[in-house]
Write a protein that holds these residues in place. Sequence first.
Motif, PDB file in Angstrom:
ATOM      1  N   LEU A 191      -5.641  -1.935  -3.220  1.00 18.01           N
ATOM      2  CA  LEU A 191      -4.409  -1.398  -3.219  1.00 18.01           C
ATOM      3  C   LEU A 191      -4.600   0.055  -3.444  1.00 18.01           C
ATOM      4  O   LEU A 191      -3.938   1.111  -2.773  1.00 18.01           O
ATOM      5  CB  LEU A 191      -3.358  -2.143  -3.418  1.00 18.01           C
ATOM      6  N   CYS A 192      -5.200   0.338  -4.574  1.00 14.87           N
ATOM      7  CA  CYS A 192      -4.822   1.496  -5.308  1.00 14.87           C
ATOM      8  C   CYS A 192      -6.029   2.675  -4.375  1.00 14.87           C
ATOM      9  O   CYS A 192      -5.546   3.554  -4.433  1.00 14.87           O
ATOM     10  CB  CYS A 192      -5.567   1.626  -6.654  1.00 14.87           C
ATOM     11  N   LEU A 233       2.925   1.950  -3.209  1.00 18.19           N
ATOM     12  CA  LEU A 233       2.367   2.631  -4.130  1.00 18.19           C
ATOM     13  C   LEU A 233       2.062   4.178  -3.893  1.00 18.19           C
ATOM     14  O   LEU A 233       2.315   5.124  -4.518  1.00 18.19           O
ATOM     15  CB  LEU A 233       0.761   2.147  -4.242  1.00 18.19           C
ATOM     16  N   ARG A 288       0.798  -1.091   0.013  1.00 18.02           N
ATOM     17  CA  ARG A 288      -0.117  -0.007  -0.031  1.00 18.02           C
ATOM     18  C   ARG A 288       0.836   1.321  -0.002  1.00 18.02           C
ATOM     19  O   ARG A 288       0.668   2.100  -0.744  1.00 18.02           O
ATOM     20  CB  ARG A 288      -1.035   0.073   1.202  1.00 18.02           C
ATOM     21  N   TYR A 290      -6.899  -7.568  -5.594  1.00 17.29           N
ATOM     22  CA  TYR A 290      -5.995  -6.804  -4.735  1.00 17.29           C
ATOM     23  C   TYR A 290      -5.633  -5.433  -5.412  1.00 17.29           C
ATOM     24  O   TYR A 290      -5.383  -4.477  -4.471  1.00 17.29           O
ATOM     25  CB  TYR A 290      -4.776  -7.872  -4.849  1.00 17.29           C
ATOM     26  N   LEU A 291      -5.395  -5.364  -6.537  1.00  8.96           N
ATOM     27  CA  LEU A 291      -4.802  -4.071  -7.078  1.00  8.96           C
ATOM     28  C   LEU A 291      -6.125  -2.971  -7.024  1.00  8.96           C
ATOM     29  O   LEU A 291      -5.432  -1.723  -6.637  1.00  8.96           O
ATOM     30  CB  LEU A 291      -4.517  -4.044  -8.619  1.00  8.96           C
ATOM     31  N   THR A 312       3.926 -11.490  -5.460  1.00 13.55           N
ATOM     32  CA  THR A 312       3.129 -11.379  -6.978  1.00 13.55           C
ATOM     33  C   THR A 312       1.685 -11.578  -7.038  1.00 13.55           C
ATOM     34  O   THR A 312       1.060 -11.378  -7.726  1.00 13.55           O
ATOM     35  CB  THR A 312       3.843 -12.335  -7.908  1.00 13.55           C
ATOM     36  N   MET A 329      -0.289  -9.946  -5.419  1.00 14.72           N
ATOM     37  CA  MET A 329      -0.941  -8.919  -5.312  1.00 14.72           C
ATOM     38  C   MET A 329      -1.101  -8.156  -6.617  1.00 14.72           C
ATOM     39  O   MET A 329      -1.960  -7.184  -6.568  1.00 14.72           O
ATOM     40  CB  MET A 329      -0.292  -7.857  -4.150  1.00 14.72           C
ATOM     41  N   LEU A 330      -0.784  -8.737  -7.531  1.00 15.79           N
ATOM     42  CA  LEU A 330      -1.101  -8.154  -9.047  1.00 15.79           C
ATOM     43  C   LEU A 330      -2.398  -8.637  -9.479  1.00 15.79           C
ATOM     44  O   LEU A 330      -2.715  -8.343 -10.519  1.00 15.79           O
ATOM     45  CB  LEU A 330      -0.052  -8.610 -10.081  1.00 15.79           C
ATOM     46  N   GLU A 331      -3.083  -9.540  -9.039  1.00 14.71           N
ATOM     47  CA  GLU A 331      -4.460  -9.890  -9.113  1.00 14.71           C
ATOM     48  C   GLU A 331      -5.508  -8.686  -9.081  1.00 14.71           C
ATOM     49  O   GLU A 331      -5.263  -7.914  -8.171  1.00 14.71           O
ATOM     50  CB  GLU A 331      -5.007 -11.026  -8.154  1.00 14.71           C
ATOM     51  N   SER A 332      -6.505  -8.842  -9.967  1.00 13.14           N
ATOM     52  CA  SER A 332      -7.027  -7.476 -10.300  1.00 13.14           C
ATOM     53  C   SER A 332      -7.765  -7.026  -8.903  1.00 13.14           C
ATOM     54  O   SER A 332      -7.894  -5.746  -8.507  1.00 13.14           O
ATOM     55  CB  SER A 332      -8.201  -7.625 -11.217  1.00 13.14           C
TER      56      SER A 332
END
Length: 316
Positions: free
Chosen positions: A306-307, A115, A112, A302-303, A295, A297-300
């Motif tokens: 996170l965003c 980013l 988090r 999660y992203l 890696t 967390m690169l799933e949609s």
Amino acid sequence: MAERRRIAADKTADSTAAIHSNGSSYSETKPPKNHIAATATATTRRTRRKRGGGKDSYSFIPRITLGLWGSRALLLVVAGMYSTNFASVKYLETMCTEPPCEHDPSETSFARFLLSATICLPILYHNRQHLELIKAGIELGFWYTVNYVCQAESLEYIPAGKCAFISALEVVTVPIFAGIFLGRKIQPVNVVSACIALFGVAILENLLSLGVPVATPAPAKTHNTIMGIGIGDILALGQPFGFGYAVMRVEHYMEKFSDIPNPILTLTAAQCVTVCGLTFLWILVDCNGQVPDMTYMLESHYLLALCWTGIVTTVG
């Protein structure tokens, strides 16, 4: 009478000739109308260069002035956005699509704020001449880290609603810290506002029974309790202290650096970068000095979370 007029005319002519012989006149020596404004501008720029390390200290984001009700409306929006942090962090920590999912809360926190720090670095670089302001942001970053670590760890044990309720105690700690460290007098309105805020949060989070049946939250991670107080509750109590002290220091630094355009931007950028660095150390402690594979967390899904937590509710 005619003789007197002739003598006066002769004196005027002599004075004019003397002025022209010196190569100047009153109109030539009188500074232009914009001379004072130009001098003030030059002085201001020299002062800014001296304070800013050799260059003009302008922010690339314009200053927006809000009225009383505009500020209150913005504060209400910010409070609503911040309240979503608890559910979002809980989602990130408990979401599991491919079991087993044994991920430490430090991983979510680091992702988090990595980013957030990436977005804040250009702001920090642009205002790098304000070293004292950056140092203040680093200090704030430490206290905010206390808040975020306690929040992430407590959500491993208690529901998001209970964590948010305990975090709301910051409305009590901020006036207390301001009274202790800044010499501010705690007004009766502060006490009344704190009680109303706590009462309202308790109702919204279904922690205060009003005779209306509510849904039972999902069971949290098991932990030992002493007189009904568990480790999750104790960890959550670190939020109002860490965040409350940070808010008090923000007010102090906003007054101290009021001559710098948009000081809150530099403070926010410095504290986000600081929190990112400290959460990275937190990962190393949790994972015995190794960086885990993140890696997943690169799933949609999660992203998206996170965003929201890293950009909107943290930097915003």
